[in-house]
Design a protein around this motif. Structure first.
Motif: not given
Length: 69
Positions: A23-32, A35
């Motif tokens: 879940g943490w990796r997926q959130r980072n991928r989407l926000s990147s 951004d």
């Protein structure tokens, strides 16, 4: 019996940790992605603004030059 309970708890903790990591990796991928798109748009806007200022500056300078350069 204690061994079974400890094994199940360890398995549950492992599954929870894996789910949290995914879940943490997926959130980072989407926000990147969002951004980076915003950053590209900001750079494009900045370049456009600088080009407009440069063009306006040249137009202003040519209005004050006697030979129209």
């Amino acid at each position: 019996m204690t061994t079974v309970v400890v094994s199940l708890v360890a398995f549950a903790v492992l599954v929870a940790a894996i789910a949290a990591l995914v879940g943490w990796r997926q959130r980072n991928r989407l926000s990147s992605d969002a951004d980076s798109a915003g950053a590209r748009q900001a750079v494009a806007d900045q370049h456009r603004h600088e080009a407009d200022r440069h063009f306006a500056s040249r137009m202003s300078a040519s209005d004050h030059m006697p030979n129209g350069m």
